[in-house]
Design an enzyme around this catalytic site. Structure first.
Site, PDB file in Angstrom:
ATOM      1  N   CYS A 180      35.853 -31.398  58.852  1.00  0.00           N
ATOM      2  CA  CYS A 180      35.538 -31.791  57.420  1.00  0.00           C
ATOM      3  C   CYS A 180      35.834 -33.246  57.008  1.00  0.00           C
ATOM      4  O   CYS A 180      37.322 -33.890  57.267  1.00  0.00           O
ATOM      5  CB  CYS A 180      36.297 -30.662  56.426  1.00  0.00           C
ATOM      6  N   LYS A 187      62.899 -46.633  19.382  1.00  0.00           N
ATOM      7  CA  LYS A 187      63.648 -46.424  20.461  1.00  0.00           C
ATOM      8  C   LYS A 187      62.907 -46.853  21.624  1.00  0.00           C
ATOM      9  O   LYS A 187      61.806 -46.250  22.142  1.00  0.00           O
ATOM     10  CB  LYS A 187      63.912 -44.857  20.625  1.00  0.00           C
ATOM     11  N   CYS A 192      40.669 -25.949  52.419  1.00  0.00           N
ATOM     12  CA  CYS A 192      39.204 -25.663  53.366  1.00  0.00           C
ATOM     13  C   CYS A 192      40.016 -25.755  54.856  1.00  0.00           C
ATOM     14  O   CYS A 192      40.433 -26.648  55.271  1.00  0.00           O
ATOM     15  CB  CYS A 192      38.487 -27.135  53.408  1.00  0.00           C
ATOM     16  N   TYR A 211      69.650 -54.309  20.595  1.00  0.00           N
ATOM     17  CA  TYR A 211      69.796 -53.387  19.145  1.00  0.00           C
ATOM     18  C   TYR A 211      71.238 -53.296  18.829  1.00  0.00           C
ATOM     19  O   TYR A 211      71.287 -52.373  17.622  1.00  0.00           O
ATOM     20  CB  TYR A 211      69.040 -52.144  19.536  1.00  0.00           C
ATOM     21  N   GLU A 234      64.694 -48.079  13.681  1.00  0.00           N
ATOM     22  CA  GLU A 234      64.309 -48.871  14.521  1.00  0.00           C
ATOM     23  C   GLU A 234      63.479 -48.022  15.695  1.00  0.00           C
ATOM     24  O   GLU A 234      63.704 -46.918  15.874  1.00  0.00           O
ATOM     25  CB  GLU A 234      65.650 -49.444  15.722  1.00  0.00           C
ATOM     26  N   LYS A 289      62.948 -38.189  18.707  1.00  0.00           N
ATOM     27  CA  LYS A 289      61.843 -38.221  19.830  1.00  0.00           C
ATOM     28  C   LYS A 289      60.502 -38.152  19.467  1.00  0.00           C
ATOM     29  O   LYS A 289      60.296 -36.871  18.935  1.00  0.00           O
ATOM     30  CB  LYS A 289      62.412 -37.420  21.096  1.00  0.00           C
ATOM     31  N   CYS A 313      33.952 -25.218  50.528  1.00  0.00           N
ATOM     32  CA  CYS A 313      34.507 -26.731  50.533  1.00  0.00           C
ATOM     33  C   CYS A 313      33.457 -27.599  49.796  1.00  0.00           C
ATOM     34  O   CYS A 313      32.119 -27.688  50.392  1.00  0.00           O
ATOM     35  CB  CYS A 313      34.801 -27.360  51.887  1.00  0.00           C
ATOM     36  N   ASP A 361      61.942 -47.520  25.593  1.00  0.00           N
ATOM     37  CA  ASP A 361      62.041 -46.405  26.704  1.00  0.00           C
ATOM     38  C   ASP A 361      62.018 -47.399  28.029  1.00  0.00           C
ATOM     39  O   ASP A 361      61.163 -47.335  28.731  1.00  0.00           O
ATOM     40  CB  ASP A 361      60.867 -45.539  26.849  1.00  0.00           C
ATOM     41  N   CYS A 376      32.141 -29.720  53.137  1.00  0.00           N
ATOM     42  CA  CYS A 376      31.519 -29.234  54.350  1.00  0.00           C
ATOM     43  C   CYS A 376      30.994 -28.041  54.447  1.00  0.00           C
ATOM     44  O   CYS A 376      30.450 -27.560  55.268  1.00  0.00           O
ATOM     45  CB  CYS A 376      32.663 -29.625  55.536  1.00  0.00           C
TER      46      CYS A 376
HETATM   47  S1  IVH Z   1      71.418 -47.552  19.752  1.00  0.00           S
HETATM   48  C1  IVH Z   1      75.835 -46.677  19.833  1.00  0.00           C
HETATM   49  N1  IVH Z   1      69.164 -48.106  19.493  1.00  0.00           N
HETATM   50  O1  IVH Z   1      68.462 -44.884  23.793  1.00  0.00           O
HETATM   51  C2  IVH Z   1      74.576 -47.173  19.912  1.00  0.00           C
HETATM   52  N2  IVH Z   1      69.629 -47.146  21.411  1.00  0.00           N
HETATM   53  O2  IVH Z   1      70.091 -41.977  23.932  1.00  0.00           O
HETATM   54  C3  IVH Z   1      73.888 -46.630  21.124  1.00  0.00           C
HETATM   55  N3  IVH Z   1      67.669 -47.018  23.032  1.00  0.00           N
HETATM   56  O3  IVH Z   1      71.388 -45.403  25.750  1.00  0.00           O
HETATM   57  C4  IVH Z   1      72.269 -46.919  21.268  1.00  0.00           C
HETATM   58  N4  IVH Z   1      66.193 -48.183  21.706  1.00  0.00           N
HETATM   59  O4  IVH Z   1      69.149 -46.762  25.947  1.00  0.00           O
HETATM   60  C5  IVH Z   1      69.964 -47.743  20.271  1.00  0.00           C
HETATM   61  N5  IVH Z   1      66.884 -49.139  18.991  1.00  0.00           N
HETATM   62  C6  IVH Z   1      67.654 -48.499  19.979  1.00  0.00           C
HETATM   63  C7  IVH Z   1      67.354 -48.237  21.148  1.00  0.00           C
HETATM   64  C8  IVH Z   1      68.429 -47.456  21.769  1.00  0.00           C
HETATM   65  C9  IVH Z   1      66.665 -47.558  22.713  1.00  0.00           C
HETATM   66  C10 IVH Z   1      68.161 -46.017  24.192  1.00  0.00           C
HETATM   67  C11 IVH Z   1      69.430 -46.655  24.699  1.00  0.00           C
HETATM   68  C12 IVH Z   1      70.529 -45.556  24.604  1.00  0.00           C
HETATM   69  C13 IVH Z   1      69.509 -44.226  24.420  1.00  0.00           C
HETATM   70  C14 IVH Z   1      70.201 -43.181  23.302  1.00  0.00           C
END
Ligand code: IVH
Length: 662
Positions: free
Chosen positions: A427, A113, A421, A222, A111, A309, A403, A115, A406
């Site tokens: 200035c 992640k 400056c 999620y 999936e 990440k 500068c 932010d 000036c």
């Molecule tokens: S699963 C036990 N799925 O990432 C299940 N987390 O460090 C835990 N996050 O605190 C989370 N997208 O805020 C999961 N598709 C995703 C996510 C996700 C973002 C964040 C979430 C969590 C952190 C994990």
């Protein structure tokens, strides 16, 4: 004949359906106008029949202005974080570890992640009953009223759902809304949010649900917890949740091998730039719930899931020109003007080159292809140069010696990396920058825009901040398009600024390295401008958080005659140059820890906080055995009251409090 109750219920169902179509499916079936008409009609009916109040009615999505602090709630299932990986080899390690531990076939769900900030939602009999932040993982804040304003969070579910379950997800501020909000904040002189994550977490914890509603947050869910979830796999449960009305990402892949996972990672590393919300990686989860259970948890993270990440988004683009900006304190900042490039949700045309040393280290030439990154800050940075792609080498970028505006010879202050400056009185960008800062909200809060400052400066009416207090009605009326009303408004606002407290004045006068927070500390510790002016370096560094550089900036500032002249003129104008008596009103609350809860008749919560501090007390937000008392207004949260009573902490009213400090 239909009863009022039936009409209300049918409108609620209909409006929730339209909300779902619009915010979850992105497929509206009626116009915004028709929606608003129906919502208005529901609002009218509900206010005529308060007996049918429902916290999960679509009318509650606009929030209300009642400011109520958050109660803490214990998470039924702790909100854990995930182990992070940054390389493909670590992903392979995870896959092999799972394979070894399970010793049977398994599938991985990949999936995005998201932010943002994580949220946990609890539903009972299909109704949202609780929304909580992560907090420390064990306990979070009850932010249900704020969550109700997020249109993609269903308030009532459809279909066949478990009687009680929790669903976890992320609250996000879409890029578009993030830009709108930051533009609005810039106009109002508020600090900008560095990224959508900070904006989302700051917004979800606002005390005013109406403002939360105004900032259009979104959500993706999620993960589900519950004793009676319908599916045997994670993916099945997400599909069910989608049917009940939750917003579930469409970009989920069931992977049967490591190479399936890598395809997903590589695809989204590029494609994520086109998503409406920020993502910072990929999450991998074992699909079977039975296998998840078998793998279990370490102390902090599940063994059945991991996050990969992405590297910070970085783009390569052409360096067209380097310009130098002069700040209000004279600091010179080198700025790269770039061929516009799309980076982490916005188009970047300019980026910082930090300072002279950085320019030397990288040996930039005009026409170079340079790498730009967005870090935690708002302003993107040039982080490197692709020397291999150089064909016709352009002129070398070098720092200035004079500068750019000036022409004064630049100086470097020992211990600092910036060049300055030193022409502080002659200035133009320094003069205008200082005046703009002087009038800003957190300084003197004078209602005057940049263009007006420019106009007055060009007309010779404003050469420094003290000139503001000499402005005459007839001078202003002579200017183009300045009428009676706008002139009077400006003069009134200048007059009102004379009441601004000392710490604001201290912030307003632009001492290098002294901003809002430091000005407050100096004011509190040294009480008046003469003490600050006469303080030695040693005396200054004995103040908490004042280091060598700040102390030196203060001493330097007061060694310049023009600064002393400016302060003398501001004194004559009537500005506050000492801590007002009311600031240190008394020590009646010395050492007392106080909680404010509820809504009050005569004071705003901010005013009460100031009063507590002025009288030596400390305002805290969470109740504990160390709390001395709770200052309670109307609508104090029942959980808070119960806790206070349990801990035997006295609860006092607004008038009790007034008597205490009178
Ligand atoms: S699963 C036990 N799925 O990432 C299940 N987390 O460090 C835990 N996050 O605190 C989370 N997208 O805020 C999961 N598709 C995703 C996510 C996700 C973002 C964040 C979430 C969590 C952190 C994990």
């Amino acid at each position: 004949m239909t009863t009022a109750k039936e009409e209300i219920e049918s409108l609620r169902t209909e409006l929730e359906k339209h909300n779902y179509n619009y915010y979850v499916l992105s497929q509206p079936t009626i116009s915004d106008f028709e929606f608003d008409q129906k919502l208005k009609s529901l609002q009218q009916k509900e206010s005529a029949h308060p007996e049918y109040y429902d916290p999960n009615s679509p009318t509650q999505r606009v929030g209300n202005d009642i400011s109520k602090e958050f109660n803490q709630v214990q998470h039924k299932y702790p909100m854990l974080s995930l182990g992070n990986t940054y390389s493909e080899s670590e992903v392979t390690d995870f896959y092999e570890r799972v394979s070894k531990l399970l010793n049977e076939d398994f599938e991985i769900v990949a999936e995005l992640k998201f932010d943002g900030t994580s949220i946990s939602l609890t539903y009972e009999n299909g109704h949202l009953i609780l929304a909580a932040t992560r907090g420390d993982g064990e306990k979070g804040d009850d932010i249900t009223n704020n969550a109700r304003t997020i249109r993609s969070i269903p308030l009532n579910l459809h279909g066949q759902y478990p009687e009680l379950f929790e669903i976890r997800g992320e609250v996000l501020m879409p890029w578009k809304e993030f830009e709108r909000l930051n533009k609005e904040r810039e106009r109002q002189g508020d600090t900008l949010f560095a990224n959508p994550r900070n904006a989302a977490s700051g917004t979800i914890k606002l005390l005013n649900p109406a403002e939360v509603s105004h900032r259009k947050l979104d959500s993706y869910l999620y993960f589900l917890f519950g004793d009676k979830l319908p599916g045997k796999t994670h993916l099945e449960n997400l599909e069910y949740a989608r049917q009940w009305g939750f917003k579930i990402s469409e970009h989920i892949k069931l992977c049967k091998s490591v190479s399936d996972i890598f395809d997903f990672i590589r695809y989204w590393d590029k494609e994520r730039k086109n998503l409406p919300v920020a993502t910072d990686g990929i999450v991998l989860k074992v699909n079977s719930l039975k296998q998840q259970e078998k793998l279990g948890y370490t102390a902090k993270t599940p063994r059945w899931a991991i996050a990969y990440k992405f590297q910070a988004e970085r783009e390569c683009t052409k360096l067209k020109e380097v310009t130098f900006q002069v700040g209000r304190t004279g600091a010179i900042t080198p700025v790269a003007n770039l061929e516009p490039v799309q980076l982490a949700g916005t188009i970047v045309k300019r980026a910082s080159l930090y300072n002279a040393d950085n320019i030397d280290t990288f040996d930039f030439h005009i026409g170079d292809m340079v790498y730009v990154e967005k870090g935690g800050e708002i302003i993107p940075k040039v982080v490197g140069v692709d020397k291999n792609s150089r064909t016709n080498i352009g002129p070398k970028v070098s720092f200035l010696t004079q500068c750019p505006v000036c022409g004064t010879k630049l100086i470097r202050i020992p211990g600092e990396s910036a060049w300055y400056c030193p022409n502080i009185i002659g200035c133009p960008p320094q003069i205008k920058g200082k005046i703009e800062y002087f009038v800003s909200r957190k300084a003197m809060n004078i209602n005057i825009g940049e263009e007006t400052i420019e106009l007055l400066y060009n007309n010779g009416l404003l050469k420094n901040s003290a000139d503001l207090y000499d402005l005459k009605k007839e001078d202003l009326m002579r200017l183009d398009r300045w009428g009676e009303k706008s002139t009077q408004n400006l003069l009134d606002s200048i007059d009102a600024s004379k009441k601004m407290p000392f710490e604001n004045v201290l912030n307003a006068i632009s001492i290098r390295n002294v901003g809002v927070v430091m000005a407050k500390k100096l004011a509190k510790n040294l009480k008046n401008i003469d003490c600050i002016k006469n303080a030695t370096i040693e005396q200054l560094i004995s103040i908490p958080d004042v280091g060598d550089i700040i102390a030196r900036s203060i001493v330097d500032f007061f060694s310049v005659t023009d600064n002393i002249t400016l302060i003398d003129r501001l004194k004559v104008a009537g500005l506050q140059f000492e801590l007002s008596d009311s600031y240190i009103a008394s020590d009646k609350l010395m050492g007392k820890t106080i909680i404010i809860s509820g809504v009050f008749e005569r004071h705003s919560r901010d005013e009460l906080k100031t009063l507590i501090e002025k009288n030596g007390g400390v305002n805290v937000t969470s109740i504990s055995s160390k709390t001395d008392f709770v200052l309670a207004g109307a609508n104090m949260g029942p959980a808070k009251r119960e806790k206070a009573e349990k801990l035997n902490i006295s609860i006092i009213s607004e008038s009790d409090f007034e008597k205490m400090i009178s």
